[in-house]
Design an enzyme around this catalytic site. Structure first.
Site, PDB file in Angstrom:
ATOM      1  N   SER A 127       3.555 -10.061 -58.404  1.00 22.15           N
ATOM      2  CA  SER A 127       3.834  -9.038 -59.416  1.00 22.15           C
ATOM      3  C   SER A 127       5.115  -8.280 -59.112  1.00 22.15           C
ATOM      4  O   SER A 127       5.455  -8.043 -57.945  1.00 22.15           O
ATOM      5  CB  SER A 127       2.649  -8.073 -59.425  1.00 22.15           C
ATOM      6  N   TYR A 152      -2.821  -1.831 -55.683  1.00 27.78           N
ATOM      7  CA  TYR A 152      -2.653  -3.139 -56.347  1.00 27.78           C
ATOM      8  C   TYR A 152      -1.397  -3.817 -55.826  1.00 27.78           C
ATOM      9  O   TYR A 152      -1.412  -4.986 -55.407  1.00 27.78           O
ATOM     10  CB  TYR A 152      -2.575  -2.952 -57.872  1.00 27.78           C
TER      11      TYR A 152
HETATM   12  N1  LIG Z   1      -0.402  -9.414 -67.051  1.00 25.89           N
HETATM   13  C1  LIG Z   1       0.655  -8.989 -66.350  1.00 25.89           C
HETATM   14  O1  LIG Z   1       1.535  -8.296 -66.875  1.00 25.89           O
HETATM   15  C2  LIG Z   1       0.797  -9.356 -64.897  1.00 25.89           C
HETATM   16  C3  LIG Z   1       1.946  -8.911 -64.210  1.00 25.89           C
HETATM   17  C4  LIG Z   1       2.099  -9.247 -62.874  1.00 25.89           C
HETATM   18  C5  LIG Z   1       1.151 -10.015 -62.243  1.00 25.89           C
HETATM   19  N2  LIG Z   1       0.040 -10.418 -62.928  1.00 25.89           N
HETATM   20  C6  LIG Z   1      -0.952 -11.235 -62.217  1.00 25.89           C
HETATM   21  O2  LIG Z   1      -1.219 -12.395 -63.001  1.00 25.89           O
HETATM   22  C7  LIG Z   1      -2.579 -12.784 -62.827  1.00 25.89           C
HETATM   23  C8  LIG Z   1      -3.272 -12.864 -64.173  1.00 25.89           C
HETATM   24  O3  LIG Z   1      -3.227 -11.583 -64.802  1.00 25.89           O
HETATM   25  P1  LIG Z   1      -3.855 -11.303 -66.232  1.00 25.89           P
HETATM   26  O4  LIG Z   1      -3.056 -10.256 -66.882  1.00 25.89           O
HETATM   27  O5  LIG Z   1      -4.109 -12.589 -66.911  1.00 25.89           O
HETATM   28  O6  LIG Z   1      -5.240 -10.614 -65.799  1.00 25.89           O
HETATM   29  P2  LIG Z   1      -6.723 -10.919 -66.241  1.00 25.89           P
HETATM   30  O7  LIG Z   1      -7.564  -9.820 -65.673  1.00 25.89           O
HETATM   31  O8  LIG Z   1      -6.788 -11.139 -67.718  1.00 25.89           O
HETATM   32  O9  LIG Z   1      -7.029 -12.285 -65.513  1.00 25.89           O
HETATM   33  C9  LIG Z   1      -7.511 -12.358 -64.191  1.00 25.89           C
HETATM   34  C10 LIG Z   1      -8.822 -13.140 -64.210  1.00 25.89           C
HETATM   35  O10 LIG Z   1      -9.285 -13.254 -62.865  1.00 25.89           O
HETATM   36  C11 LIG Z   1     -10.696 -13.176 -62.884  1.00 25.89           C
HETATM   37  N3  LIG Z   1     -11.185 -12.771 -61.575  1.00 25.89           N
HETATM   38  C12 LIG Z   1     -11.044 -11.553 -60.980  1.00 25.89           C
HETATM   39  N4  LIG Z   1     -11.656 -11.543 -59.799  1.00 25.89           N
HETATM   40  C13 LIG Z   1     -12.197 -12.776 -59.624  1.00 25.89           C
HETATM   41  C14 LIG Z   1     -12.972 -13.354 -58.597  1.00 25.89           C
HETATM   42  N5  LIG Z   1     -13.307 -12.667 -57.492  1.00 25.89           N
HETATM   43  N6  LIG Z   1     -13.390 -14.636 -58.742  1.00 25.89           N
HETATM   44  C15 LIG Z   1     -13.081 -15.339 -59.872  1.00 25.89           C
HETATM   45  N7  LIG Z   1     -12.328 -14.839 -60.878  1.00 25.89           N
HETATM   46  C16 LIG Z   1     -11.895 -13.564 -60.751  1.00 25.89           C
HETATM   47  C17 LIG Z   1     -10.989 -12.131 -63.949  1.00 25.89           C
HETATM   48  O11 LIG Z   1     -12.303 -12.221 -64.475  1.00 25.89           O
HETATM   49  C18 LIG Z   1      -9.919 -12.437 -65.000  1.00 25.89           C
HETATM   50  O12 LIG Z   1     -10.416 -13.267 -66.022  1.00 25.89           O
HETATM   51  C19 LIG Z   1      -3.197 -11.753 -61.885  1.00 25.89           C
HETATM   52  O13 LIG Z   1      -3.102 -12.269 -60.565  1.00 25.89           O
HETATM   53  C20 LIG Z   1      -2.290 -10.557 -62.030  1.00 25.89           C
HETATM   54  O14 LIG Z   1      -2.318  -9.733 -60.891  1.00 25.89           O
HETATM   55  C21 LIG Z   1      -0.160 -10.106 -64.245  1.00 25.89           C
END
Ligand SMILES: NC(=O)c1ccc[n+]([C@@H]2O[C@H](COP(=O)([O-])OP(=O)(O)OC[C@H]3O[C@@H](n4cnc5c(N)ncnc54)[C@H](O)[C@@H]3O)[C@@H](O)[C@H]2O)c1
Length: 315
Positions: A127, A152
């Site tokens: 991130s 985070y």
């Molecule tokens: N959306 C953004 O702007 C953004 C920016 C930077 C980084 N990220 C990273 O990208 C990735 C995806 O983000 P997103 O926005 O799709 O979030 P999201 O919450 O929609 O997706 C993450 C998924 O991981 C699952 N999850 C969480 N803990 C878990 C566990 N212990 N076992 C199995 N599944 C688990 C959740 O149920 C969820 O469906 C994450 O790693 C997030 O930190 C996202």
């Protein structure tokens, strides 16, 4: 080739699974319907492809080593895209332990299984928050990332370091992709664009923290999935790569774009800046351009237009 995608029912995960299925890849999707937001959104995210014969979905918590290990015994997994995490900056201040547990211990489980199973490529979702409140813009991968300002961000940086560790000790090819505020259809409901759109549409007040001059490098989901797929087809021994749009947008301007597409005026309440929030994010994407031929193509104006079209169909 079978690819393990963690967090496959989430926002970014469901898009990447869909793109890979379109290419005819075989996918094992793992998600535990974590409670950061309503699981019903996640069921909807996977509804379009859950019956695809090349997609096997498992409700598994990747903090449980044995449960994930059983997948490697059952399926010939060769690559891992580790997107599963507890996301969100502000909630991490209230509950730092769960962020540590899911994002650090969970990632360690997957790295260890990558080692045991001689995985050919490991993609880790990092991130832009790891850059903290850096005043030097744009953010470059060579900048220090040792001043995270939320649990985070610290958990993501810690996981990157574990990724380096495993790559160094066991020659596992790893790409840590630092995403910059991703948006588009299925965006997490608590993120700014999704929550502002819903509230403005329903005539409810929205809260802007600070004076509205803070900015984010919003990146459209299709550009992000394009970058992930390109990294999946490369084999770096260890690289950290920014995936952003390289065009920071002020919060006030973002709200005006949503207003325009909805044809409605926002009711805005200004509140003091919140702890953990950074002032700006701005990606230097020259490394992604060089290593991945990554070229984001969706402007914020076009992306918001597409998001609002999707929102109206799905509200
Ligand atoms: N959306 C953004 O702007 C953004 C920016 C930077 C980084 N990220 C990273 O990208 C990735 C995806 O983000 P997103 O926005 O799709 O979030 P999201 O919450 O929609 O997706 C993450 C998924 O991981 C699952 N999850 C969480 N803990 C878990 C566990 N212990 N076992 C199995 N599944 C688990 C959740 O149920 C969820 O469906 C994450 O790693 C997030 O930190 C996202």
């Amino acid at each position: 080739m079978t690819i393990l995608v963690t967090g496959s029912a989430g926002f970014i995960g469901s898009h990447i699974v869909q793109k890979l299925l379109e290419k005819g890849e075989k996918i094992i999707g793992v998600d535990n319907f974590d409670m950061l937001y309503e699981p019903s959104y996640k069921l909807r995210n996977i509804s379009e492809f859950v019956d695809n014969k090349n997609f096997i979905f498992k409700t598994i918590d990747f903090r449980n080593f044995k449960d994930v290990e059983s997948l490697f015994k059952e399926y010939p997994i060769t690559k891992i895209i580790h997107l599963g995490a507890r996301a969100g900056v502000r909630p991490s201040i209230d509950d730092p332990f769960i962020y540590q547990d899911i994002n650090v211990k969970g990632t360690l489980n997957l790295l260890e299984l990558a080692r045991l199973n001689k995985i050919q490529n490991f993609i880790f979702a990092s991130s832009s928050s790891v850059y903290g409140n850096s005043k030097k813009v744009p953010f470059n991968e060579m900048d220090s990332a040792d001043r995270p300002i939320s649990p985070y961000a610290a958990s993501k940086r810690a996981a990157e370091l574990l990724c380096f560790n495993y790559s160094h000790l066991y020659n596992i090819p790893v790409s840590c992709l630092r995403f910059f505020t991703v948006y588009g259809p299925r965006q997490r409901p608590e993120m700014a664009i999704a929550s502002f759109t819903k509230k403005i549409d329903e005539g409810k007040e929205i809260s802007l923290y600070g004076d509205g001059d803070s900015s984010r490098d919003y990146t459209y989901i299709d550009d992000i999935t394009d970058g992930i797929l390109k990294a999946l087809n490369k084999k770096f021994s260890y690289e950290i790569i920014n995936l952003g749009n390289s065009n920071p947008i002020k919060l006030k301007y973002l709200v005006s774009l949503i207003e325009k597409e909805l044809g409605k005026k926002a009711v805005i309440k200004f509140l003091p800046k919140q702890a953990g929030d950074v002032e700006t994010t701005y990606a230097d994407i020259s490394k992604a351009q060089k290593l991945l031929e990554y070229k984001p193509s969706i402007t914020i104006e076009e992306g918001i237009k597409r998001y609002v079209v999707w929102y109206k169909k799905n509200k």
